[in-house]
Design a protein around this motif. Sequence first.
Motif, PDB file in Angstrom:
ATOM      1  N   CYS A 154     -50.947  29.435 -43.155  1.00 42.85           N
ATOM      2  CA  CYS A 154     -50.885  27.980 -43.021  1.00 42.85           C
ATOM      3  C   CYS A 154     -49.585  27.444 -43.614  1.00 42.85           C
ATOM      4  CB  CYS A 154     -52.073  27.339 -43.722  1.00 42.85           C
ATOM      5  SG  CYS A 154     -53.662  27.761 -43.019  1.00 42.85           S
ATOM      6  N   ARG A 155     -49.000  26.518 -42.913  1.00 44.36           N
ATOM      7  CA  ARG A 155     -47.828  25.823 -43.391  1.00 44.36           C
ATOM      8  C   ARG A 155     -47.674  24.556 -42.553  1.00 44.36           C
ATOM      9  NH1 ARG A 155     -42.574  23.624 -42.053  1.00 44.36           N
ATOM     10  NH2 ARG A 155     -41.796  23.180 -44.134  1.00 44.36           N
ATOM     11  N   PRO A 156     -47.753  23.350 -43.120  1.00 46.57           N
ATOM     12  CA  PRO A 156     -47.825  23.034 -44.538  1.00 46.57           C
ATOM     13  C   PRO A 156     -49.113  23.543 -45.185  1.00 46.57           C
ATOM     14  CG  PRO A 156     -47.337  21.077 -43.208  1.00 46.57           C
ATOM     15  CD  PRO A 156     -47.752  22.135 -42.274  1.00 46.57           C
ATOM     16  N   PRO A 157     -49.062  23.701 -46.530  1.00 51.06           N
ATOM     17  CA  PRO A 157     -50.288  24.033 -47.259  1.00 51.06           C
ATOM     18  C   PRO A 157     -51.249  22.852 -47.239  1.00 51.06           C
ATOM     19  CG  PRO A 157     -48.507  23.559 -48.784  1.00 51.06           C
ATOM     20  CD  PRO A 157     -47.900  23.544 -47.411  1.00 51.06           C
ATOM     21  N   GLY A 158     -52.386  22.963 -47.925  1.00 52.73           N
ATOM     22  CA  GLY A 158     -53.365  21.897 -47.778  1.00 52.73           C
ATOM     23  C   GLY A 158     -54.105  21.436 -49.006  1.00 52.73           C
ATOM     24  N   HIS A 159     -54.103  22.197 -50.115  1.00 53.24           N
ATOM     25  CA  HIS A 159     -55.102  21.939 -51.152  1.00 53.24           C
ATOM     26  C   HIS A 159     -54.870  20.669 -51.971  1.00 53.24           C
ATOM     27  CE1 HIS A 159     -53.118  24.223 -54.773  1.00 53.24           C
ATOM     28  NE2 HIS A 159     -52.186  23.702 -53.995  1.00 53.24           N
ATOM     29  N   HIS A 160     -53.698  20.042 -51.869  1.00 49.23           N
ATOM     30  CA  HIS A 160     -53.487  18.761 -52.555  1.00 49.23           C
ATOM     31  C   HIS A 160     -53.908  17.572 -51.696  1.00 49.23           C
ATOM     32  CE1 HIS A 160     -51.544  20.633 -55.910  1.00 49.23           C
ATOM     33  NE2 HIS A 160     -50.549  21.110 -55.178  1.00 49.23           N
ATOM     34  N   ALA A 161     -54.201  17.794 -50.419  1.00 54.11           N
ATOM     35  CA  ALA A 161     -54.582  16.695 -49.522  1.00 54.11           C
ATOM     36  C   ALA A 161     -56.032  16.311 -49.761  1.00 54.11           C
ATOM     37  CB  ALA A 161     -54.368  17.103 -48.071  1.00 54.11           C
ATOM     38  N   ALA A 162     -56.256  15.040 -50.085  1.00 53.45           N
ATOM     39  CA  ALA A 162     -57.595  14.515 -50.335  1.00 53.45           C
ATOM     40  C   ALA A 162     -58.136  13.870 -49.063  1.00 53.45           C
ATOM     41  CB  ALA A 162     -57.540  13.524 -51.497  1.00 53.45           C
ATOM     42  N   VAL A 163     -59.269  13.206 -49.172  1.00 55.65           N
ATOM     43  CA  VAL A 163     -59.875  12.568 -47.999  1.00 55.65           C
ATOM     44  C   VAL A 163     -58.875  11.663 -47.298  1.00 55.65           C
ATOM     45  CG1 VAL A 163     -61.596  10.866 -47.272  1.00 55.65           C
ATOM     46  CG2 VAL A 163     -62.251  12.721 -48.807  1.00 55.65           C
ATOM     47  N   ASP A 164     -58.120  10.876 -48.081  1.00 53.95           N
ATOM     48  CA  ASP A 164     -57.184   9.937 -47.465  1.00 53.95           C
ATOM     49  C   ASP A 164     -55.873   9.862 -48.257  1.00 53.95           C
ATOM     50  OD1 ASP A 164     -58.098   8.630 -49.708  1.00 53.95           O
ATOM     51  OD2 ASP A 164     -58.567   6.734 -48.682  1.00 53.95           O
ATOM     52  N   GLN A 165     -55.361  11.014 -48.647  1.00 56.55           N
ATOM     53  CA  GLN A 165     -54.123  11.027 -49.422  1.00 56.55           C
ATOM     54  C   GLN A 165     -53.385  12.337 -49.210  1.00 56.55           C
ATOM     55  OE1 GLN A 165     -54.537  10.452 -53.771  1.00 56.55           O
ATOM     56  NE2 GLN A 165     -53.192   8.697 -53.504  1.00 56.55           N
ATOM     57  N   PHE A 166     -52.046  12.225 -49.063  1.00 57.85           N
ATOM     58  CA  PHE A 166     -51.203  13.409 -48.933  1.00 57.85           C
ATOM     59  C   PHE A 166     -50.319  13.543 -50.163  1.00 57.85           C
ATOM     60  CE2 PHE A 166     -48.365  10.086 -47.380  1.00 57.85           C
ATOM     61  CZ  PHE A 166     -47.104  10.491 -47.800  1.00 57.85           C
ATOM     62  N   GLY A 167     -49.762  14.721 -50.354  1.00 60.16           N
ATOM     63  CA  GLY A 167     -48.844  14.965 -51.458  1.00 60.16           C
ATOM     64  C   GLY A 167     -48.806  16.443 -51.776  1.00 60.16           C
ATOM     65  N   GLY A 168     -47.897  16.834 -52.649  1.00 56.41           N
ATOM     66  CA  GLY A 168     -47.767  18.239 -52.994  1.00 56.41           C
ATOM     67  C   GLY A 168     -47.502  19.106 -51.778  1.00 56.41           C
ATOM     68  N   TYR A 169     -46.776  18.541 -50.802  1.00 53.38           N
ATOM     69  CA  TYR A 169     -46.442  19.205 -49.529  1.00 53.38           C
ATOM     70  C   TYR A 169     -47.627  19.324 -48.588  1.00 53.38           C
ATOM     71  CZ  TYR A 169     -42.730  21.054 -52.665  1.00 53.38           C
ATOM     72  OH  TYR A 169     -41.727  21.207 -53.596  1.00 53.38           O
ATOM     73  N   CYS A 170     -48.772  18.690 -48.883  1.00 52.10           N
ATOM     74  CA  CYS A 170     -50.007  18.883 -48.127  1.00 52.10           C
ATOM     75  C   CYS A 170     -50.396  17.601 -47.382  1.00 52.10           C
ATOM     76  CB  CYS A 170     -51.144  19.267 -49.068  1.00 52.10           C
ATOM     77  SG  CYS A 170     -50.832  20.767 -50.042  1.00 52.10           S
ATOM     78  N   PHE A 171     -50.921  17.774 -46.163  1.00 51.89           N
ATOM     79  CA  PHE A 171     -51.296  16.639 -45.314  1.00 51.89           C
ATOM     80  C   PHE A 171     -52.746  16.735 -44.848  1.00 51.89           C
ATOM     81  CE2 PHE A 171     -46.782  17.362 -45.172  1.00 51.89           C
ATOM     82  CZ  PHE A 171     -46.281  16.109 -45.507  1.00 51.89           C
ATOM     83  N   PHE A 172     -53.131  17.859 -44.246  1.00 51.63           N
ATOM     84  CA  PHE A 172     -54.532  18.153 -43.951  1.00 51.63           C
ATOM     85  C   PHE A 172     -54.979  19.261 -44.896  1.00 51.63           C
ATOM     86  CE2 PHE A 172     -53.724  17.041 -39.221  1.00 51.63           C
ATOM     87  CZ  PHE A 172     -53.851  15.685 -39.480  1.00 51.63           C
ATOM     88  N   ASN A 173     -56.194  19.138 -45.411  1.00 48.83           N
ATOM     89  CA  ASN A 173     -56.696  20.146 -46.338  1.00 48.83           C
ATOM     90  C   ASN A 173     -57.313  21.290 -45.534  1.00 48.83           C
ATOM     91  OD1 ASN A 173     -58.339  21.614 -48.271  1.00 48.83           O
ATOM     92  ND2 ASN A 173     -57.919  19.929 -49.662  1.00 48.83           N
ATOM     93  N   ASN A 174     -56.519  22.319 -45.280  1.00 49.51           N
ATOM     94  CA  ASN A 174     -56.934  23.399 -44.391  1.00 49.51           C
ATOM     95  C   ASN A 174     -58.197  24.101 -44.879  1.00 49.51           C
ATOM     96  OD1 ASN A 174     -54.562  23.121 -42.685  1.00 49.51           O
ATOM     97  ND2 ASN A 174     -53.420  23.972 -44.404  1.00 49.51           N
ATOM     98  N   ALA A 175     -58.290  24.366 -46.185  1.00 52.77           N
ATOM     99  CA  ALA A 175     -59.467  25.036 -46.728  1.00 52.77           C
ATOM    100  C   ALA A 175     -60.706  24.171 -46.565  1.00 52.77           C
ATOM    101  CB  ALA A 175     -59.252  25.384 -48.193  1.00 52.77           C
ATOM    102  N   ALA A 176     -60.573  22.880 -46.796  1.00 48.84           N
ATOM    103  CA  ALA A 176     -61.713  21.977 -46.657  1.00 48.84           C
ATOM    104  C   ALA A 176     -62.148  21.851 -45.202  1.00 48.84           C
ATOM    105  CB  ALA A 176     -61.363  20.602 -47.232  1.00 48.84           C
ATOM    106  N   VAL A 177     -61.179  21.742 -44.301  1.00 46.76           N
ATOM    107  CA  VAL A 177     -61.495  21.669 -42.872  1.00 46.76           C
ATOM    108  C   VAL A 177     -62.241  22.933 -42.439  1.00 46.76           C
ATOM    109  CG1 VAL A 177     -60.474  21.629 -40.562  1.00 46.76           C
ATOM    110  CG2 VAL A 177     -59.616  20.083 -42.319  1.00 46.76           C
ATOM    111  N   ALA A 178     -61.773  24.088 -42.910  1.00 48.08           N
ATOM    112  CA  ALA A 178     -62.422  25.353 -42.560  1.00 48.08           C
ATOM    113  C   ALA A 178     -63.827  25.440 -43.164  1.00 48.08           C
ATOM    114  CB  ALA A 178     -61.566  26.524 -43.027  1.00 48.08           C
ATOM    115  N   ALA A 179     -63.975  25.021 -44.417  1.00 50.94           N
ATOM    116  CA  ALA A 179     -65.282  25.067 -45.060  1.00 50.94           C
ATOM    117  C   ALA A 179     -66.291  24.195 -44.319  1.00 50.94           C
ATOM    118  CB  ALA A 179     -65.169  24.625 -46.518  1.00 50.94           C
ATOM    119  N   GLN A 180     -65.877  23.001 -43.925  1.00 54.71           N
ATOM    120  CA  GLN A 180     -66.792  22.113 -43.211  1.00 54.71           C
ATOM    121  C   GLN A 180     -67.180  22.707 -41.861  1.00 54.71           C
ATOM    122  OE1 GLN A 180     -68.197  19.121 -44.406  1.00 54.71           O
ATOM    123  NE2 GLN A 180     -69.491  19.640 -42.650  1.00 54.71           N
ATOM    124  N   ARG A 181     -66.239  23.321 -41.182  1.00 52.18           N
ATOM    125  CA  ARG A 181     -66.539  23.945 -39.887  1.00 52.18           C
ATOM    126  C   ARG A 181     -67.546  25.089 -40.077  1.00 52.18           C
ATOM    127  NH1 ARG A 181     -64.357  24.172 -34.759  1.00 52.18           N
ATOM    128  NH2 ARG A 181     -64.463  26.167 -33.641  1.00 52.18           N
TER     129      ARG A 181
END
Length: 349
Positions: A154-181
């Motif tokens: 994954c790139r960009p990374p994801g773990h700093h992306a919250a429900v409605d916030q980006f930062g730390g180079y992250c925009f979508f939280n890939n791990a969270a999206v995968a966990a929910q799926r």
Amino acid sequence: MRIYHSDATKARRARTELDGGQLVPPWECPERVDMILAGLREAGVGEVFSPAEHGLAPVLAVHDADYVDFLASCWDDWRALGREGEAIAWVWPTRTMPGRRIPSCVDGRLGHYALGADTSICAGTFEAAMASKDVALSALDHVLASGEPAFGLCRPPGHHAAVDQFGGYCFFNNAAVAAQRALDAGLSRVAILDVDFHHGNGTQQIFERRSDVLFVSIHGDPMTCFPYFMGHADEVGEGDGAGYTVNYPLPEGSSAEVWFHVLEAAKERIREAGCELLIVSLGVDTFAGDPISAFTLASEDFTEMGRRLAALGLPTLVLMEGGYAVAEIGTNVANVLGGFEQGQAAKRG
């Protein structure tokens, strides 16, 4: 181990990061992907597969719709103002200015949705974030279908992306999206183990009131390390999620011995929770040579990390988070995946 990768993840090439009072090129750059792929090829680890497109529905299952719309339109809105530089937040809601309404102008929306001034939005940001979550979801689909492990580059990374916030180079939280799926596919409980040097504040925020995802993080103490305002040991989840957030903040300079001791405690908590899937938010910025971190793991320690993760015996999805453009990044990622395969073989034998 299958490896999922898309060149579209390199569409984002930001030129601007605020670091130490200066605007500098970001540590997170497209070259990281090439370095990791080269390390995997050299080590002979895995076969690379292209991801399938998964659309926005899995993203909207985790992230706020207005936030996603903002990410999709921000760069065009910024450029429409005739600006030459990249879109960077410069004013935020604060304790004394709580920001109960989202401004209509792009500067105000940047402040509303940005974690900090470290991460700019540039051409290709939304496209790269979309490709990154497709990488994560395609790797997950393989794990769910086969029970075999997979790695999402994954790139960009994801773990700093919250429900409605980006930062730390992250925009979508890939791990969270995968966990929910995975939960939507019928699993009862998923573990996300974040081994990045920096705390996964976004992942914690998304799941801190839920018991169907156990979030466990080993990271630099937020009293001295980014993101500073989350990740303390007494943050254990709230409401239904009480006890399903587990933070292990460690002091700067922590050794591999200390780190592995904590990893064993983290693994025991995952076993106790009865998780059916392990998602590893893999940051290799715990490496002693990483430019923006402060642990002291050596390259060979990442092989041991992989072995110990495999010992959990769970279907496992590994997703790339941090670890920056140093010569050893490819070796360190390959060592984790190679060590995992060794651990699997030892468990079977």
